[in-house]
Enzyme design. Structure first.
Site, mmCIF file in Angstrom:
data_model
loop_
_atom_site.group_PDB
_atom_site.id
_atom_site.type_symbol
_atom_site.label_atom_id
_atom_site.label_comp_id
_atom_site.label_asym_id
_atom_site.label_seq_id
_atom_site.Cartn_x
_atom_site.Cartn_y
_atom_site.Cartn_z
ATOM 1 N N TYR A 105 0.845 -1.188 0.000
ATOM 2 C CA TYR A 105 0.000 0.000 0.000
ATOM 3 C C TYR A 105 0.883 1.241 0.000
ATOM 4 O O TYR A 105 1.855 1.313 0.765
ATOM 5 C CB TYR A 105 -0.879 0.006 1.264
ATOM 6 C CG TYR A 105 -1.670 1.286 1.439
ATOM 7 C CD1 TYR A 105 -2.988 1.363 1.006
ATOM 8 C CD2 TYR A 105 -1.093 2.421 2.024
ATOM 9 C CE1 TYR A 105 -3.710 2.541 1.140
ATOM 10 C CE2 TYR A 105 -1.806 3.594 2.149
ATOM 11 C CZ TYR A 105 -3.111 3.652 1.714
ATOM 12 O OH TYR A 105 -3.834 4.806 1.837
ATOM 13 N N GLU A 134 -3.504 7.299 -4.222
ATOM 14 C CA GLU A 134 -3.326 6.047 -3.480
ATOM 15 C C GLU A 134 -3.197 4.873 -4.448
ATOM 16 O O GLU A 134 -3.945 4.792 -5.416
ATOM 17 C CB GLU A 134 -4.544 5.830 -2.564
ATOM 18 C CG GLU A 134 -4.474 4.568 -1.724
ATOM 19 C CD GLU A 134 -5.800 4.275 -1.009
ATOM 20 O OE1 GLU A 134 -5.935 4.643 0.171
ATOM 21 O OE2 GLU A 134 -6.701 3.679 -1.635
#
Ligand code: GDP
Ligand code: MN
Length: 381
Positions: A101, A189
Site C-alpha cells: 500500500y 493512493e
C-alpha cells in the site's frame, strides 16, 4: 473530483507510473475488444467509486473470450454498495508475488504532505490501521523540500519491502509524489502496489482525488468530467453556487459561514441527531440564495427536518426571513423548518416570519442554537 480507477491509471500514466495495458468498456462486446487489445489473460474490473469491489464480485479474471463475456455480462449493471456499474475496465492480468500500500494525502494539522506505506496491501488501510497499526509507515513531507529519492528508499526499507522490490518501489514513490504534487491531487493512493515474479513493481489499482481549486491550471482534467460520479444533491448545489457537502443523516442544515455551519453539525450530533449535509450560504446571503438553499435541501428525500442557523453579521435577518417566505411560496417543503435567527436585524426577520402566517407545523423559531438543534432532532426522529 474523485476519479474512477481507470481514469486514475490514465493520470498515473502521465507521470510515468507503470500500470497494466487495458481499455474501458460499457458493453460486453467492447469488453471483448478491450481484452483482445490487452492480451489474455485479463481482469475485468467494475468501475465504481467504492472500495472492496473484489469481495463484492466486481473483479474477475478471464482466460478467454467466453469468460470475458460471462464476467463483463455479470458485472455491468451490478450493484456494488449502492453504486450501479456502468463501465468496466479490462486490463492484462498480472502475476502477483506481493501486495503493498502507498498513498499521499495532505495532513492539514501538520501543514505537510503525508506519505503512508504498508507492507499489507490489498486490504483497506483503515483495517490495517485498526488491526496492525505498526505495519504502517507514516512520513511527513515538507512541500518545499519535496520527496527525494533517498527519503523514498529509506521509507521502502522501513516498510519492509524485500530487497528486490526496493528500486522499483522507490521509483514509483517518487513518481507518485510528483503526480500528487504537480498533478494537484488531494489523494493519490495505490492499493495494491504489486511486486511481480519478474521483480517489476506496478500499480494494480488507483484511487485519485483531484483538488477542484486547482482546476484552472489543468485543462487536461476536462476529459475526466461528466463521467465522475457526483452526488446528485452536490451537483444541484454546485449549479446554484452553494457550498454544499452531502452527508447521510436526516437533519438538513443551512447556516451562514463555514465555521457556524460546522458548529451546527456538531451541536446536532451532540443532541443525538445526524446532519444530512453541510451548507454554508455565506455572508450577505439574500432571499434568492436562501430560497435556492431550501430547494437543494428539499430535493434530498432523507431530510426529515431543516435546521436554519443564522448569526447575522453581513447577513441580515430580514433578508433571511424574506428568503424563507419566498422559498415557501416556490417549493413545497417536505420537512418542517426550525430556525435560530440572531444578529443583525434578527428581530425584524422574526417579525416577517411571524407576519407571514406560516403554520407552526412548517416553521418554528427557537431562541438558541442548542434549543433549535434539540427541536430539529426531535422532529427528525
Ligand atoms: P478493490 O478491491 O476495489 O480495491 O480492487 P483492486 O483493484 O485493489 O483489486 C482487488 C484485488 O484483486 C487485488 O488486491 C488483487 O488481489 C486482485 N487482483 C486485481 N487485479 C489482479 C490481477 O491482474 N491479477 C491477480 N492475480 N489478481 C488481481
Ligand atoms: Mn484496491
Amino acid at each position: 473530483m474523485d476519479l474512477f480507477e481507470y481514469q486514475g491509471k490514465q493520470y498515473f500514466a502521465r507521470y510515468d507510473i507503470p500500470v497494466s495495458p487495458g481499455g474501458p468498456a460499457d458493453t460486453v462486446d467492447e469488453a471483448v475488444a478491450a481484452a483482445d487489445a490487452a492480451g489474455y489473460p485479463v481482469v475485468v474490473k467494475a468501475q465504481v467509486q467504492v472500495g472492496g469491489r473484489g469481495k463484492a464480485g466486481g473483479i474477475k479474471l478471464a482466460d478467454n473470450e467466453a469468460e470475458v463475456r460471462e464476467h463483463a455480462g455479470n458485472i455491468l449493471g451490478m450493484d456494488i454498495k449502492g453504486h450501479v456499474v456502468r463501465r468496466v475496465w479490462v486490463e492484462a492480468a498480472s502475476d502477483i508475488d506481493e501486495e503493498y500500500y502507498v498513498s499521499f494525502t495532505l495532513d492539514r494539522s501538520a501543514k505537510q504532505h503525508l506519505m503512508m506505506l504498508s507492507a499489507e496491501g490489498g486490504v483497506e488501510i483503515e483495517t490495517v490501521a485498526e488491526e496492525n497499526p505498526d505495519a504502517i509507515v507514516r512520513l511527513h513531507i515538507d512541500p518545499l523540500d519535496g520527496l527525494t529519492d533517498d527519503v523514498a528508499r529509506r521509507a521502502c526499507i522501513d516498510a519492509e519491502r524485500p530487497e528486490r522490490a526496493i528500486d522499483g518501489a522507490t521509483d514509483i514513490l517518487v513518481k507518485l509524489y510528483r503526480c500528487y504534487d504537480e498533478g494537484d491531487c488531494d489523494l493519490a493512493e495505490i492499493n495494491p502496489l504489486i511486486l511481480k515474479p519478474t521483480g517489476e513493481v506496478h500499480a494494480l489499482d488507483a484511487k485519485v482525488t483531484l483538488d477542484g481549486s486547482a482546476e484552472f491550471r489543468h485543462p487536461e482534467w476536462e476529459e475526466f468530467k461528466g463521467l465522475t460520479e457526483m452526488d446528485e444533491r452536490e451537483q444541484m448545489a454546485a449549479e446554484k453556487d452553494l457550498q454544499y457537502i452531502g452527508l447521510d443523516g436526516s437533519v438538513g442544515i443551512i447556516a451562514n459561514g463555514a465555521g457556524l455551519a460546522m458548529s451546527t453539525l456538531d451541536v446536532v450530533n451532540q443532541v443525538g441527531g445526524a446532519a444530512s449535509n453541510f451548507l454554508d450560504i455565506g455572508g450577505g446571503a439574500d432571499a434568492d440564495v436562501m430560497a435556492g438553499a431550501l430547494e437543494v435541501i428539499n430535493f434530498d428525500e432523507t431530510v426529515k427536518s431543516i435546521f436554519i442557523n443564522i448569526f447575522g453579521g453581513i447577513t441580515r435577518g430580514e433578508e433571511v426571513a424574506n428568503g424563507i417566505v419566498e422559498a415557501l411560496s416556490r417549493v413545497d417543503l417536505r420537512a418542517p423548518i426550525v430556525i435560530r435567527l440572531d444578529g443583525t436585524n434578527a428581530e425584524e426577520g422574526r417579525r416577517i416570519l411571524a407576519d407571514a402566517g406560516i403554520p407552526e407545523s412548517q416553521l418554528r423559531s427557537e431562541p438558541t442554537m442548542l434549543d433549535a438543534a434539540r427541536t430539529a432532532v426531535s422532529l427528525a426522529n
